[in-house]
Design a protein around this motif. Structure first.
Motif, PDB file in Angstrom:
ATOM      1  N   VAL A  72       0.834  -1.204   0.000  1.00  0.00           N
ATOM      2  CA  VAL A  72       0.000   0.000   0.000  1.00  0.00           C
ATOM      3  C   VAL A  72       0.869   1.255   0.000  1.00  0.00           C
ATOM      4  N   GLN A  73       1.917   1.248   0.822  1.00  0.00           N
ATOM      5  CA  GLN A  73       2.750   2.423   1.017  1.00  0.00           C
ATOM      6  C   GLN A  73       3.970   2.480   0.125  1.00  0.00           C
ATOM      7  N   GLY A  74       4.300   1.374  -0.529  1.00  0.00           N
ATOM      8  CA  GLY A  74       5.577   1.349  -1.233  1.00  0.00           C
ATOM      9  C   GLY A  74       6.718   1.236  -0.229  1.00  0.00           C
ATOM     10  N   GLY A  75       6.476   0.511   0.841  1.00  0.00           N
ATOM     11  CA  GLY A  75       7.416   0.361   1.943  1.00  0.00           C
ATOM     12  C   GLY A  75       6.763   0.842   3.215  1.00  0.00           C
ATOM     13  N   CYS A  76       6.290  -0.067   4.035  1.00  0.00           N
ATOM     14  CA  CYS A  76       5.540   0.270   5.243  1.00  0.00           C
ATOM     15  C   CYS A  76       6.432   0.948   6.269  1.00  0.00           C
ATOM     16  N   GLY A  77       5.856   1.858   6.964  1.00  0.00           N
ATOM     17  CA  GLY A  77       6.607   2.449   8.064  1.00  0.00           C
ATOM     18  C   GLY A  77       5.963   3.734   8.505  1.00  0.00           C
ATOM     19  N   PRO A  78       6.237   4.147   9.662  1.00  0.00           N
ATOM     20  CA  PRO A  78       7.091   3.544  10.678  1.00  0.00           C
ATOM     21  C   PRO A  78       6.338   2.565  11.584  1.00  0.00           C
ATOM     22  N   VAL A  79       7.023   1.455  11.899  1.00  0.00           N
ATOM     23  CA  VAL A  79       6.473   0.425  12.780  1.00  0.00           C
ATOM     24  C   VAL A  79       7.581  -0.015  13.736  1.00  0.00           C
ATOM     25  N   VAL A  80       7.267  -0.029  15.024  1.00  0.00           N
ATOM     26  CA  VAL A  80       8.193  -0.506  16.048  1.00  0.00           C
ATOM     27  C   VAL A  80       7.710  -1.873  16.505  1.00  0.00           C
ATOM     28  N   GLU A  81       8.642  -2.827  16.618  1.00  0.00           N
ATOM     29  CA  GLU A  81       8.300  -4.124  17.218  1.00  0.00           C
ATOM     30  C   GLU A  81       8.916  -4.170  18.610  1.00  0.00           C
ATOM     31  N   ASP A  82       8.100  -4.564  19.577  1.00  0.00           N
ATOM     32  CA  ASP A  82       8.585  -4.764  20.940  1.00  0.00           C
ATOM     33  C   ASP A  82       8.630  -6.264  21.178  1.00  0.00           C
ATOM     34  N   THR A  83       9.845  -6.832  21.130  1.00  0.00           N
ATOM     35  CA  THR A  83       9.993  -8.283  21.273  1.00  0.00           C
ATOM     36  C   THR A  83       9.745  -8.737  22.713  1.00  0.00           C
ATOM     37  N   PHE A  88       3.355  -4.863  17.998  1.00  0.00           N
ATOM     38  CA  PHE A  88       3.750  -3.890  16.983  1.00  0.00           C
ATOM     39  C   PHE A  88       3.130  -2.554  17.374  1.00  0.00           C
ATOM     40  N   TYR A  89       3.867  -1.483  17.177  1.00  0.00           N
ATOM     41  CA  TYR A  89       3.377  -0.119  17.359  1.00  0.00           C
ATOM     42  C   TYR A  89       3.434   0.561  15.991  1.00  0.00           C
ATOM     43  N   TRP A  90       2.287   0.765  15.397  1.00  0.00           N
ATOM     44  CA  TRP A  90       2.164   1.388  14.079  1.00  0.00           C
ATOM     45  C   TRP A  90       1.964   2.892  14.299  1.00  0.00           C
ATOM     46  N   LEU A  91       2.858   3.733  13.798  1.00  0.00           N
ATOM     47  CA  LEU A  91       2.725   5.178  13.964  1.00  0.00           C
ATOM     48  C   LEU A  91       1.820   5.719  12.864  1.00  0.00           C
ATOM     49  N   VAL A  92       0.673   6.234  13.271  1.00  0.00           N
ATOM     50  CA  VAL A  92      -0.364   6.704  12.341  1.00  0.00           C
ATOM     51  C   VAL A  92      -0.561   8.217  12.527  1.00  0.00           C
ATOM     52  N   PRO A  93      -1.231   8.874  11.585  1.00  0.00           N
ATOM     53  CA  PRO A  93      -1.410  10.329  11.685  1.00  0.00           C
ATOM     54  C   PRO A  93      -2.085  10.761  12.989  1.00  0.00           C
ATOM     55  N   PRO A  94      -1.681  11.942  13.491  1.00  0.00           N
ATOM     56  CA  PRO A  94      -2.332  12.462  14.699  1.00  0.00           C
ATOM     57  C   PRO A  94      -3.817  12.674  14.433  1.00  0.00           C
ATOM     58  N   SER A 137      10.891   4.766   9.384  1.00  0.00           N
ATOM     59  CA  SER A 137      10.266   5.642   8.408  1.00  0.00           C
ATOM     60  C   SER A 137      11.302   6.048   7.381  1.00  0.00           C
ATOM     61  N   ALA A 138      11.004   5.796   6.120  1.00  0.00           N
ATOM     62  CA  ALA A 138      11.922   6.169   5.047  1.00  0.00           C
ATOM     63  C   ALA A 138      11.789   7.655   4.726  1.00  0.00           C
ATOM     64  N   SER A 139      10.751   8.283   5.198  1.00  0.00           N
ATOM     65  CA  SER A 139      10.532   9.710   4.947  1.00  0.00           C
ATOM     66  C   SER A 139       9.699  10.262   6.101  1.00  0.00           C
ATOM     67  N   ASP A 140       9.000  11.352   5.855  1.00  0.00           N
ATOM     68  CA  ASP A 140       8.163  11.918   6.908  1.00  0.00           C
ATOM     69  C   ASP A 140       6.748  11.349   6.886  1.00  0.00           C
ATOM     70  N   CYS A 141       6.552  10.215   6.209  1.00  0.00           N
ATOM     71  CA  CYS A 141       5.229   9.591   6.107  1.00  0.00           C
ATOM     72  C   CYS A 141       4.929   8.752   7.343  1.00  0.00           C
TER      73      CYS A 141
END
Length: 173
Positions: A72-83, A88-94, A137-141
């Motif tokens: 969908v994104q052309g490379g998902c991100g940003p996502v943090v995994e807490d092992t 998973f913590y998916w950073l989504v728009p405010p 995050s590969a950019s500010d997305c």
């Protein structure tokens, strides 16, 4: 020693920026962003102008959701995994929390909660359990929330994060 110096530097920065007449929330955001830029684990307040977070398990189904979001994104991100916690913590728009419908397999959090983000250098699973950037995050997305909600509703990652939150908040029976 670094943590003590960082805390002192952060307090000094907050004092100086606060004296300039900027709102307290903006001061906190600036200090958090400076910590991230300095490659330190940093506590960031959710909501505001930064991001909200969607929490899911990090199991096989959630990993499939990452793959789908890559497309969908052309490379998902940003996502943090807490092992440590298997999340998973998916950073989504405010503001996502204002429209995110209750979900049986995900929790969306915004203000007044905070999240501890790992250093930007933490991009591989740590030797000891803990968080790292599964998808930096590969950019500010940010992760687009509407397609994420739909894919999580289809894939239904297990176990759900609700039990982990209840345990942490001592709400479990």
């Amino acid at each position: 020693m670094t943590a003590i110096m960082t805390t002192g530097a952060n307090a000094m920065m907050q004092t100086r920026v606060g004296a300039a007449g900027l709102p307290r929330g903006l001061v906190e955001e600036l200090c958090s962003l400076l910590g991230i830029a300095a490659n330190q684990d940093t506590s960031v307040r959710l909501g505001g102008s930064c991001f909200d977070v969607v929490v899911t398990s990090s199991g096989v189904q959630a990993s499939a959701a990452v793959t789908f979001m890559d497309e969908v994104q052309g490379g998902c991100g940003p996502v943090v995994e807490d092992t440590r916690d298997g999340l998973f913590y998916w950073l989504v728009p405010p503001g996502t929390t204002s429209w995110w419908e209750p979900h049986t397999h995900a929790v969306c959090l915004g203000a007044p909660f905070k999240i501890m983000l790992p250093s930007l250098k933490s991009t591989t699973p740590p030797s000891a359990p803990g968080p790292y950037w599964l998808r930096p995050s590969a950019s500010d997305c940010l992760v687009p929330a509407a397609p994420l909600w739909r894919i999580l509703d289809q894939i239904r990652p297990e176990p759900t994060p609700h039990t982990a939150f209840a345990d942490r908040l001592c709400l479990a029976p």
